[in-house]
Design an enzyme around this catalytic site. Sequence first.
Site, PDB file in Angstrom:
ATOM      1  N   ASN A 215       0.853  -1.194   0.000  1.00 43.37           N
ATOM      2  CA  ASN A 215       0.000   0.000   0.000  1.00 43.37           C
ATOM      3  C   ASN A 215       0.889   1.245   0.000  1.00 43.37           C
ATOM      4  OD1 ASN A 215       0.549   0.885   2.842  1.00 43.37           O
ATOM      5  ND2 ASN A 215      -0.208  -1.180   3.230  1.00 43.37           N
ATOM      6  N   ASP A 284      -3.443  -6.692   5.479  1.00 42.72           N
ATOM      7  CA  ASP A 284      -4.259  -7.675   6.201  1.00 42.72           C
ATOM      8  C   ASP A 284      -4.178  -9.055   5.564  1.00 42.72           C
ATOM      9  OD1 ASP A 284      -5.315  -5.947   8.183  1.00 42.72           O
ATOM     10  OD2 ASP A 284      -6.596  -5.030   6.646  1.00 42.72           O
ATOM     11  N   LYS A 294      10.414 -15.790 -11.035  1.00 43.87           N
ATOM     12  CA  LYS A 294       9.452 -14.845 -11.602  1.00 43.87           C
ATOM     13  C   LYS A 294       8.363 -15.610 -12.348  1.00 43.87           C
ATOM     14  CE  LYS A 294       9.180 -11.003 -14.819  1.00 43.87           C
ATOM     15  NZ  LYS A 294       9.782 -10.392 -15.994  1.00 43.87           N
ATOM     16  N   PHE A 332      -4.248   3.357  15.170  1.00 46.36           N
ATOM     17  CA  PHE A 332      -4.722   4.271  14.141  1.00 46.36           C
ATOM     18  C   PHE A 332      -5.854   3.590  13.390  1.00 46.36           C
ATOM     19  CE2 PHE A 332      -2.172   8.153  13.416  1.00 46.36           C
ATOM     20  CZ  PHE A 332      -1.405   8.070  14.565  1.00 46.36           C
ATOM     21  N   LYS A 346     -12.959  -0.142  16.600  1.00 46.44           N
ATOM     22  CA  LYS A 346     -11.569  -0.630  16.703  1.00 46.44           C
ATOM     23  C   LYS A 346     -10.987  -0.349  18.089  1.00 46.44           C
ATOM     24  CE  LYS A 346     -10.611  -0.381  11.772  1.00 46.44           C
ATOM     25  NZ  LYS A 346     -10.079   0.389  10.656  1.00 46.44           N
ATOM     26  N   LYS A 350      -9.870  -3.796  19.870  1.00 48.49           N
ATOM     27  CA  LYS A 350      -8.428  -4.038  20.018  1.00 48.49           C
ATOM     28  C   LYS A 350      -7.919  -3.631  21.402  1.00 48.49           C
ATOM     29  CE  LYS A 350      -7.758  -3.587  15.001  1.00 48.49           C
ATOM     30  NZ  LYS A 350      -6.762  -3.615  13.937  1.00 48.49           N
TER      31      LYS A 350
HETATM   32  N1  CTP Z   1      -3.111  -3.156  12.359  1.00 45.85           N
HETATM   33  C1  CTP Z   1      -2.213  -4.117  12.759  1.00 45.85           C
HETATM   34  N2  CTP Z   1      -2.149  -5.310  12.100  1.00 45.85           N
HETATM   35  C2  CTP Z   1      -2.971  -5.568  11.069  1.00 45.85           C
HETATM   36  C3  CTP Z   1      -3.888  -4.592  10.640  1.00 45.85           C
HETATM   37  C4  CTP Z   1      -3.925  -3.405  11.298  1.00 45.85           C
HETATM   38  O1  CTP Z   1      -1.444  -3.875  13.709  1.00 45.85           O
HETATM   39  N3  CTP Z   1      -2.895  -6.744  10.434  1.00 45.85           N
HETATM   40  C5  CTP Z   1      -3.198  -1.903  13.114  1.00 45.85           C
HETATM   41  C6  CTP Z   1      -2.802  -0.664  12.334  1.00 45.85           C
HETATM   42  O2  CTP Z   1      -1.437  -0.378  12.547  1.00 45.85           O
HETATM   43  C7  CTP Z   1      -3.715   0.382  12.956  1.00 45.85           C
HETATM   44  C8  CTP Z   1      -4.952  -0.373  13.350  1.00 45.85           C
HETATM   45  O3  CTP Z   1      -4.565  -1.729  13.447  1.00 45.85           O
HETATM   46  O4  CTP Z   1      -3.152   0.931  14.140  1.00 45.85           O
HETATM   47  C9  CTP Z   1      -6.122  -0.265  12.412  1.00 45.85           C
HETATM   48  O5  CTP Z   1      -5.712  -0.543  11.097  1.00 45.85           O
HETATM   49  P1  CTP Z   1      -6.737  -0.353   9.882  1.00 45.85           P
HETATM   50  O6  CTP Z   1      -6.024  -0.695   8.621  1.00 45.85           O
HETATM   51  O7  CTP Z   1      -7.409   0.978   9.987  1.00 45.85           O
HETATM   52  O8  CTP Z   1      -7.873  -1.392  10.203  1.00 45.85           O
HETATM   53  P2  CTP Z   1      -7.942  -2.950  10.228  1.00 45.85           P
HETATM   54  O9  CTP Z   1      -7.843  -3.374  11.655  1.00 45.85           O
HETATM   55  O10 CTP Z   1      -6.972  -3.537   9.279  1.00 45.85           O
HETATM   56  O11 CTP Z   1      -9.436  -3.193   9.765  1.00 45.85           O
HETATM   57  P3  CTP Z   1     -10.129  -2.785   8.355  1.00 45.85           P
HETATM   58  O12 CTP Z   1      -9.102  -3.036   7.299  1.00 45.85           O
HETATM   59  O13 CTP Z   1     -11.277  -3.705   8.279  1.00 45.85           O
HETATM   60  O14 CTP Z   1     -10.538  -1.351   8.465  1.00 45.85           O
END
Ligand code: CTP
Length: 405
Positions: A215, A284, A294, A332, A346, A350
Amino acid sequence: MDTDLLFRGYLGKRVHLGVTGSVAAYKAIDLVRGLLDCNVSVSATLTDAAAKFVTPLSFAALGADPVYGAMFADGDDPYAHLGPGRAADVLAVAPCTANSLAKFACGLADDMLSCQVLAHAGPLLLAPAMNPAMWEAPATKENVARLRDRGVELVFPGSGKVACGDVGNGRLAPVAAILGHVCRLLSPQDLSGVRVLLTLGPTREKFDAVRFWSNPSTGRMGACLATAAWLRGAQVHVVAGPCSLQLPDGVARTDVTSAREMHAAVSDLWPDMDIACCTAAVADFRPRPFGETKMKKDVIGEGGLTVAFDSNPDILAGLGASKRRDQRLIGFAAETDDLRANAAAKLERKNLDLIVANPVNAHGSGFGSRTNSVLVLDRTGRREEWPSLDKSEVAWRIWDHLAEI
Ligand code: CTP
């Protein structure tokens, strides 16, 4: 370090900069610029030797006020040798020659700068620059040890080729590093001794030898938080996904690539931490890898490529599940819709103390932007919306907010 990670809110603070006779004296001009950028007021003194390399006019033209030279110059305040001691929050000498270092170690006061240093009771920072043989000389080592024992801060020289062509230790530390240390001396030390763990940047999930899933995160928000915590006295350890930002040299750093590597590094560090703050944009999901080679186009038929994905661990949720009563956790939330409801969910799910939510699709916020407009929710039910601010300012406010709950 990257100077644009620094907090710029030092209005009302003043630094007196001493410049001594080294080829590196021209770099002091950039230091003045950097300090003024952080809204610090600057005055300066050039020794006679420094004025052979750079002119007082350069410093005055940039905004250093006043700029002192020799003692007893016509029109000078007769108490100019006491001025910085009364007005400056920090006195920094950069570059600092072997001779000046020796004078300060002995408390000599035979020119304007050495008088000003002796009369300054506040924090003193020295950034030495000299030939490597002079830096390694026993007399210099003794002087350095003496000054450090007295609580003087030194930004040590780096190694490389010096002006005369010799190679070794003696090059003035990078201006950005000196600036960071001066700003640290100007900052409140309210996080002194607090151990802070930070995740930042994206993760990369490998598909084949040349492709990955990721990303656009640059890690800037996390780097600003790490820098702000370090400025305020914390012991900071960053676990960073691939990003190019340079953190202050006082920040410990573990570089990782994938979510699973980040998870392993963070899990090891968490038990010894007081606070963790997860800003990383963790992928995720990870694609099921094709293999170590490759993937060639011609193995894909007419129907295009279908890739299967597996779930990655939620690092923050794992920290929340194992959080002790004496630990604090900040998360975040990157959202495109329903910012408040998603962030509140969240925070709860969490087990966080604070969540900082930002709309990633809004102009001037989110990935790669220098600014962020955020919604902050905490476990006490407090909710704040901050206007679009530089990320360094957002970082500073987050640490302020955490201290209040
Ligand atoms: N985060 C994490 N590990 C993951 C996904 C997210 O530690 N696998 C943490 C990020 O660093 C952030 C928070 O969780 O502090 C929320 O991340 P975000 O991408 O907003 O949400 P997700 O928990 O991934 O949920 P969604 O994608 O469904 O919004």
